[in-house]
Scaffold this active site. Structure first.
Site, PDB file in Angstrom:
ATOM      1  N   GLU A 131       9.455  -4.419  10.049  1.00 48.27           N
ATOM      2  CA  GLU A 131       9.930  -3.163   9.294  1.00 48.27           C
ATOM      3  C   GLU A 131      10.719  -2.357  10.572  1.00 48.27           C
ATOM      4  O   GLU A 131       9.886  -2.013  11.802  1.00 48.27           O
ATOM      5  CB  GLU A 131       8.655  -2.428   8.911  1.00 48.27           C
ATOM      6  CG  GLU A 131       9.259  -0.996   8.347  1.00 48.27           C
ATOM      7  CD  GLU A 131       8.110  -0.382   7.362  1.00 48.27           C
ATOM      8  OE1 GLU A 131       7.189  -1.072   7.080  1.00 48.27           O
ATOM      9  OE2 GLU A 131       8.448   0.725   6.938  1.00 48.27           O
ATOM     10  N   ASP A 174       0.996  -1.057   0.072  1.00 51.40           N
ATOM     11  CA  ASP A 174      -0.029  -0.167   0.035  1.00 51.40           C
ATOM     12  C   ASP A 174       0.747   1.127   0.002  1.00 51.40           C
ATOM     13  O   ASP A 174       0.354   2.390  -0.016  1.00 51.40           O
ATOM     14  CB  ASP A 174      -1.012  -0.046   1.194  1.00 51.40           C
ATOM     15  CG  ASP A 174      -0.346  -0.122   2.632  1.00 51.40           C
ATOM     16  OD1 ASP A 174       0.809  -0.230   2.558  1.00 51.40           O
ATOM     17  OD2 ASP A 174      -1.203   0.131   3.436  1.00 51.40           O
ATOM     18  N   SER A 175       2.259   0.909   0.053  1.00 44.68           N
ATOM     19  CA  SER A 175       3.085   2.134  -0.386  1.00 44.68           C
ATOM     20  C   SER A 175       2.838   2.972  -1.659  1.00 44.68           C
ATOM     21  O   SER A 175       3.084   4.034  -1.982  1.00 44.68           O
ATOM     22  CB  SER A 175       4.644   1.349  -0.328  1.00 44.68           C
ATOM     23  OG  SER A 175       4.716   0.578  -1.036  1.00 44.68           O
ATOM     24  N   LYS A 209      -0.963  -9.448   2.954  1.00 46.45           N
ATOM     25  CA  LYS A 209      -0.189  -8.818   4.283  1.00 46.45           C
ATOM     26  C   LYS A 209      -1.333  -7.958   5.032  1.00 46.45           C
ATOM     27  O   LYS A 209      -1.784  -7.123   4.708  1.00 46.45           O
ATOM     28  CB  LYS A 209       0.878  -8.065   3.572  1.00 46.45           C
ATOM     29  CG  LYS A 209       1.818  -7.591   4.669  1.00 46.45           C
ATOM     30  CD  LYS A 209       3.155  -7.213   4.323  1.00 46.45           C
ATOM     31  CE  LYS A 209       3.401  -5.938   3.797  1.00 46.45           C
ATOM     32  NZ  LYS A 209       2.829  -4.621   4.446  1.00 46.45           N
ATOM     33  N   ASP A 232      -0.855  -6.121  -0.007  1.00 46.75           N
ATOM     34  CA  ASP A 232      -1.327  -5.429   1.242  1.00 46.75           C
ATOM     35  C   ASP A 232      -2.867  -5.315   1.184  1.00 46.75           C
ATOM     36  O   ASP A 232      -3.428  -5.028   0.348  1.00 46.75           O
ATOM     37  CB  ASP A 232      -0.916  -4.010   1.279  1.00 46.75           C
ATOM     38  CG  ASP A 232       0.540  -3.927   2.188  1.00 46.75           C
ATOM     39  OD1 ASP A 232       0.646  -4.862   3.032  1.00 46.75           O
ATOM     40  OD2 ASP A 232       1.299  -3.087   1.921  1.00 46.75           O
TER      41      ASP A 232
HETATM   42  O1  KIV Z   1       3.641  -1.010   1.595  1.00 43.77           O
HETATM   43  C1  KIV Z   1       4.631  -1.530   1.598  1.00 43.77           C
HETATM   44  O2  KIV Z   1       5.286  -1.136   0.321  1.00 43.77           O
HETATM   45  C2  KIV Z   1       5.073  -1.865   2.677  1.00 43.77           C
HETATM   46  C3  KIV Z   1       6.742  -2.392   2.704  1.00 43.77           C
HETATM   47  C4  KIV Z   1       7.320  -0.903   3.189  1.00 43.77           C
HETATM   48  C5  KIV Z   1       7.157  -3.602   3.343  1.00 43.77           C
HETATM   49  O3  KIV Z   1       4.598  -2.502   3.615  1.00 43.77           O
END
Ligand code: KIV
Length: 275
Positions: free
Chosen positions: A189, A53-54, A120, A92
């Protein structure tokens, strides 16, 4: 560029990651959001892809991951899954899309049908009932602990977690409860390398780290970060694999190959990229 001619190896599964853990082989993971980069990651043999979700921050330009919707995750997961048959695909579940068991089931169904192999979710022991019901329904979970960006408003910023003995003990206990509930992967993290090493040694499931030192079974980075594409100051654990000397071709595929090789041979992360 001999790697361009090589055929991708067999699809990576959860069993592959578990086998890597048993044999001590490290595995690589990168975030990815579209088909073109997913294809290059297949050529580079990246072991796992996270549709993180980044994407809210690096693709949509949001200030945090909170505005991301399940529909966004479905769209980007489908784009990636179409172009990569090699990597294990983790997706995510975004902010508040798994706040209840019902929501977790509906959100998981959507991203799994779009092509995810694993979902995730961020949090600690409070996620155990969700992990359990998802496992019973054929949905493997990766539990994300330490710095969990969806809780940025609780933390008051993006800070290293698990620094005190009390926080470290809590994190280990949370992992135990989640693994007992059926979690398939742990992602840590921004925690001290010593704590991540303890978690990795203590649990049989694969542990992926980001800013968690060299002791974890796998490593993940946000793709934009490792290509040097920044809209804000990069975190200490980020390395630019595009500019790095190990990128023999100087292109993006070379950066992915360089990252994969550096994770496999243990040269990334070094102490300067750890806490
Ligand atoms: O959303 C994402 O990219 C993440 C990574 C930072 C592990 O959760």
């Amino acid at each position: 560029m001999t790697y361009l001619a090589e055929k991708p190896t067999a699809p990576t599964t959860l069993s592959t990651l578990t086998k890597f853990k048993k044999t001590g082989e490290k595995f690589s993971c990168l975030t990815c959001y579209d088909a073109s980069f997913a294809h290059l990651m297949e050529l580079a043999k990246i072991d796992a892809i996270l549709i993180g979700d980044s994407l809210g921050m690096v693709v949509q330009g949001q200030a945090s991951t909170l505005p991301v919707a399940v529909a966004d995750m479905v769209y980007h997961t489908a784009n990636v899954a179409r172009a990569n048959q090699h990597a294990l695909i983790l997706t995510d579940l975004p902010f508040m899309s798994y706040a209840t068991i019902h929501d977790a089931i509906v959100s998981s169904r959507a991203v799994m049908q779009a092509g995810a192999n694993v979902v995730k979710i961020e949090g600690g022991s409070e996620l155990a009932p969700i992990v359990e019901i998802l496992a019973k329904n054929g949905v493997p979970t990766c539990v994300h602990l330490g710095l969990t960006p969806q809780s940025v408003n609780v933390f008051g910023g993006y800070k290293v977690q698990g620094k005190t003995d009390e926080q470290a003990d809590r994190l280990i206990k949370d992992c135990e409860i989640l693994v007992n509930a059926g979690a398939s992967i742990i992602l840590l993290e921004c925690v001290p390398a010593s704590l991540a090493t303890i978690v990795t040694q203590q649990f049989a499931v694969p542990v992926i780290g980001i800013g968690a030192g060299a002791g974890t079974d796998g490593q993940v980075l946000v793709m934009h970060d490792m290509l040097g594409v920044h809209t804000r100051k990069p975190a200490r654990f980020v390395k630019d694999f595009l500019k790095d000397d190990g990128n023999t071709t100087g292109d993006i595929l070379g950066a992915f190959v360089n990252y994969h090789r550096s994770v496999k041979d243990g040269s990334f992360p070094s102490v300067e990229h750890s806490f």
